[in-house]
Design an enzyme around this catalytic site. Sequence first.
Site, mmCIF file in Angstrom:
data_model
loop_
_atom_site.group_PDB
_atom_site.id
_atom_site.type_symbol
_atom_site.label_atom_id
_atom_site.label_comp_id
_atom_site.label_asym_id
_atom_site.label_seq_id
_atom_site.Cartn_x
_atom_site.Cartn_y
_atom_site.Cartn_z
ATOM 1 C CD GLN A 105 -2.318 -1.041 2.789
ATOM 2 O OE1 GLN A 105 -3.342 -0.761 2.789
ATOM 3 N NE2 GLN A 105 -1.559 -2.013 3.685
ATOM 4 C CB VAL A 107 2.704 6.318 -2.203
ATOM 5 C CG1 VAL A 107 1.098 5.730 -2.225
ATOM 6 C CG2 VAL A 107 2.804 7.110 -1.018
ATOM 7 C CG ASP A 108 7.713 4.483 1.322
ATOM 8 O OD1 ASP A 108 8.045 3.451 0.575
ATOM 9 O OD2 ASP A 108 7.317 4.250 2.435
ATOM 10 C CG HIS A 139 -2.929 2.571 -1.698
ATOM 11 N ND1 HIS A 139 -3.184 2.556 -0.389
ATOM 12 C CD2 HIS A 139 -4.117 2.090 -1.889
ATOM 13 C CE1 HIS A 139 -4.239 1.891 0.042
ATOM 14 N NE2 HIS A 139 -4.889 1.539 -1.017
ATOM 15 C CB CYS A 169 -0.334 18.065 -18.328
ATOM 16 S SG CYS A 169 -0.054 16.904 -19.968
ATOM 17 N N GLY A 209 3.263 -4.392 9.048
ATOM 18 C CA GLY A 209 3.109 -2.896 9.325
ATOM 19 C C GLY A 209 1.782 -2.167 8.641
ATOM 20 C CB THR A 210 -0.861 -2.622 6.926
ATOM 21 O OG1 THR A 210 -2.380 -1.959 6.643
ATOM 22 C CG2 THR A 210 -1.306 -4.215 6.943
HETATM 23 C C1 BJW Z 1 4.586 -0.848 12.547
HETATM 24 C C2 BJW Z 1 5.737 -0.093 12.937
HETATM 25 C C3 BJW Z 1 6.807 -0.819 12.796
HETATM 26 C C4 BJW Z 1 4.102 1.076 12.839
HETATM 27 N N1 BJW Z 1 6.967 -2.275 12.599
HETATM 28 N N2 BJW Z 1 4.477 -2.191 12.394
HETATM 29 C C5 BJW Z 1 -16.056 0.812 4.062
HETATM 30 C C6 BJW Z 1 -16.476 1.493 4.976
HETATM 31 C C7 BJW Z 1 -16.045 3.017 4.669
HETATM 32 C C8 BJW Z 1 -15.211 3.434 3.870
HETATM 33 C C9 BJW Z 1 -14.909 2.460 2.617
HETATM 34 C C10 BJW Z 1 -15.285 0.863 3.159
HETATM 35 N N3 BJW Z 1 -14.745 0.540 2.078
HETATM 36 C C11 BJW Z 1 -13.889 1.293 1.313
HETATM 37 C C12 BJW Z 1 -14.034 2.740 1.765
HETATM 38 C C13 BJW Z 1 -13.375 3.970 1.407
HETATM 39 C C14 BJW Z 1 -11.981 4.162 1.682
HETATM 40 C C15 BJW Z 1 -11.532 3.406 3.234
HETATM 41 O O1 BJW Z 1 -11.070 2.341 2.993
HETATM 42 N N4 BJW Z 1 -11.963 3.959 4.107
HETATM 43 C C16 BJW Z 1 -11.560 3.459 5.495
HETATM 44 C C17 BJW Z 1 -10.556 4.130 6.150
HETATM 45 C C18 BJW Z 1 -12.599 3.261 6.393
HETATM 46 N N5 BJW Z 1 -11.402 3.597 0.481
HETATM 47 C C19 BJW Z 1 -11.063 4.045 -0.424
HETATM 48 O O2 BJW Z 1 -11.745 5.220 -0.705
HETATM 49 C C20 BJW Z 1 -10.270 3.553 -1.511
HETATM 50 N N6 BJW Z 1 -10.940 3.503 -2.654
HETATM 51 C C21 BJW Z 1 -12.186 3.031 -2.920
HETATM 52 O O3 BJW Z 1 -12.685 2.435 -2.032
HETATM 53 O O4 BJW Z 1 -12.532 3.321 -4.095
HETATM 54 C C22 BJW Z 1 -13.916 2.677 -4.556
HETATM 55 C C23 BJW Z 1 -14.396 3.073 -5.896
HETATM 56 C C24 BJW Z 1 -14.595 2.100 -6.978
HETATM 57 C C25 BJW Z 1 -14.682 2.668 -8.304
HETATM 58 C C26 BJW Z 1 -15.067 3.981 -8.439
HETATM 59 C C27 BJW Z 1 -14.682 4.978 -7.444
HETATM 60 C C28 BJW Z 1 -14.608 4.533 -6.215
HETATM 61 C C29 BJW Z 1 -8.978 4.090 -1.671
HETATM 62 C C30 BJW Z 1 -8.215 4.189 -0.799
HETATM 63 C C31 BJW Z 1 -7.004 4.989 -0.922
HETATM 64 C C32 BJW Z 1 -5.853 5.310 0.441
HETATM 65 N N7 BJW Z 1 -5.085 6.088 0.228
HETATM 66 C C33 BJW Z 1 -3.970 6.612 1.247
HETATM 67 C C34 BJW Z 1 -3.334 7.575 0.653
HETATM 68 C C35 BJW Z 1 -2.181 7.616 -0.359
HETATM 69 C C36 BJW Z 1 -1.581 8.815 -0.866
HETATM 70 C C37 BJW Z 1 -0.773 9.333 0.111
HETATM 71 O O5 BJW Z 1 0.046 8.800 0.899
HETATM 72 O O6 BJW Z 1 -0.802 10.685 0.385
HETATM 73 O O7 BJW Z 1 -3.215 5.413 1.388
HETATM 74 S S1 BJW Z 1 -4.476 6.596 2.855
HETATM 75 C C38 BJW Z 1 -3.313 5.997 3.673
HETATM 76 O O8 BJW Z 1 -3.913 4.799 4.138
HETATM 77 C C39 BJW Z 1 -2.561 5.463 2.600
HETATM 78 C C40 BJW Z 1 -2.184 3.872 3.111
HETATM 79 O O9 BJW Z 1 -1.439 3.088 1.835
HETATM 80 C C41 BJW Z 1 -3.369 3.393 3.643
HETATM 81 C C42 BJW Z 1 -3.121 2.317 4.475
HETATM 82 O O10 BJW Z 1 -2.471 2.767 5.531
HETATM 83 P P1 BJW Z 1 -1.331 1.742 6.426
HETATM 84 O O11 BJW Z 1 -0.433 1.462 5.577
HETATM 85 O O12 BJW Z 1 -2.209 0.555 6.888
HETATM 86 O O13 BJW Z 1 -0.985 2.549 7.556
HETATM 87 P P2 BJW Z 1 -1.521 2.928 9.055
HETATM 88 O O14 BJW Z 1 -0.854 4.254 9.602
HETATM 89 O O15 BJW Z 1 -3.018 2.924 9.080
HETATM 90 O O16 BJW Z 1 -0.913 1.784 9.758
HETATM 91 C C43 BJW Z 1 0.368 1.571 10.144
HETATM 92 C C44 BJW Z 1 0.562 0.218 10.878
HETATM 93 O O17 BJW Z 1 2.054 -0.040 11.244
HETATM 94 C C45 BJW Z 1 0.086 0.378 12.310
HETATM 95 O O18 BJW Z 1 -0.746 -0.877 12.494
HETATM 96 C C46 BJW Z 1 1.022 0.400 13.350
HETATM 97 O O19 BJW Z 1 0.883 -0.284 14.621
HETATM 98 C C47 BJW Z 1 2.182 -0.361 12.432
HETATM 99 N N8 BJW Z 1 3.495 0.110 12.738
HETATM 100 N N9 BJW Z 1 5.409 1.082 13.049
HETATM 101 C C48 BJW Z 1 5.846 -2.727 12.295
HETATM 102 N N10 BJW Z 1 8.105 -0.319 13.170
HETATM 103 ZN ZN ZN Z 2 -2.061 16.170 -19.924
#
Ligand code: BJW
Ligand code: ZN
Length: 272
Positions: A105, A107-108, A139, A169, A209-210
């Site tokens: 997931q 993007v880095d 992502h 662009c 780590g998610t």
């Molecule tokens: C360690 C550690 C160490 C720390 N060692 N561990 C159901 C209900 C409500 C909403 C939705 C739903 N289903 C879908 C949705 C909508 C939404 C969603 O899921 N929302 C939820 C939050 C509820 N999803 C979307 O909108 C997605 N798109 C979609 O569903 O489209 C449908 C569609 C279809 C057709 C047409 C149109 C639409 C898109 C999601 C995009 C997510 N984007 C981001 C930003 C990316 C860009 C940027 O960086 O700027 O992606 S949000 C952010 O969260 C980023 C990450 O990839 C993503 C996941 O986060 P991650 O990696 O899990 O990080 P953290 O911080 O949450 O967790 C870190 C973990 O590490 C923790 O557990 C720590 O304990 C641990 N940790 N140090 C080991 N050293």
């Molecule tokens: Zn263009």
Amino acid sequence: MDPLSAPTLDEARSLVQAARKPLLFTGAGVSAESGVPTFRDRDGLWARFDPAQLATPDGFHRDPTQVWEWYRLRRRAVRRCVPNAAHRAVARFLFARPDACLVTQNVDGLHQRALQEEGEKGDGKWGDADPAARVFPLHGELMGDRCPGCGSREPASPERDSLPTLPSCPGCGELLRPDVVWFGEPLPETILDAAMEKAERADLCVVVGTSALVHPAAGIPLMTLRAGGKVIEVNTEVTVLTTQCHIHLRGPASLLVPPLLSCGDADAHLGG
Ligand code: BJW
Ligand code: ZN
């Protein structure tokens, strides 16, 4: 308890070694020890910044300058970061195990940088293995610009990022945007389809780590589970996935992932 002395680490290692189609699934926690902030931890990005303003199409439409400032800031910070021991272990695993793939997931770009660096160190040892084709970034990429008008993409440039103007662009003149997936946007279809197919076929999913809260990405380990595969989780905390995992390894990724994925001789050859 010292996470390295836990008997579960040996058990988890055995599962990794026995797996025929292992899938690694990573999130922001894998990069935390490289200095890249996570999103939902106490000191994560969403504790300081509003995702609705900065990581949605609406937010960008309302205030592209604010969104671009935030992304340029993050790009500058990530350019100073380097892959850590967990990224390197994942990279070596992908080289050593042509049956393995990585769904991330993040993007880095740190997984991709580690792959390049470990590949160079391998000095031809890895033969034709091409792990880059087995990496599925769900992502997008922080270091990429995309044109919403004509769909063209290009790598971010530090020079363009330091201009006082917003990037447009070169082809059609439209305002460019960061090549990442914002809330409410679909994930890149071919990458998601390939990742889901791999997840269904995997006999083991190693989740690192998610928080497993963001969908559809969070469905990846669930697909492996539903298809009868096993799941190992590495995290400093308990997550929504923990009770469904076969093994939960509690601790930092940089400490646990290298012994978990180590491939014996292959690692020794590369200096660990
Ligand atoms: C360690 C550690 C160490 C720390 N060692 N561990 C159901 C209900 C409500 C909403 C939705 C739903 N289903 C879908 C949705 C909508 C939404 C969603 O899921 N929302 C939820 C939050 C509820 N999803 C979307 O909108 C997605 N798109 C979609 O569903 O489209 C449908 C569609 C279809 C057709 C047409 C149109 C639409 C898109 C999601 C995009 C997510 N984007 C981001 C930003 C990316 C860009 C940027 O960086 O700027 O992606 S949000 C952010 O969260 C980023 C990450 O990839 C993503 C996941 O986060 P991650 O990696 O899990 O990080 P953290 O911080 O949450 O967790 C870190 C973990 O590490 C923790 O557990 C720590 O304990 C641990 N940790 N140090 C080991 N050293
Ligand atoms: Zn263009």
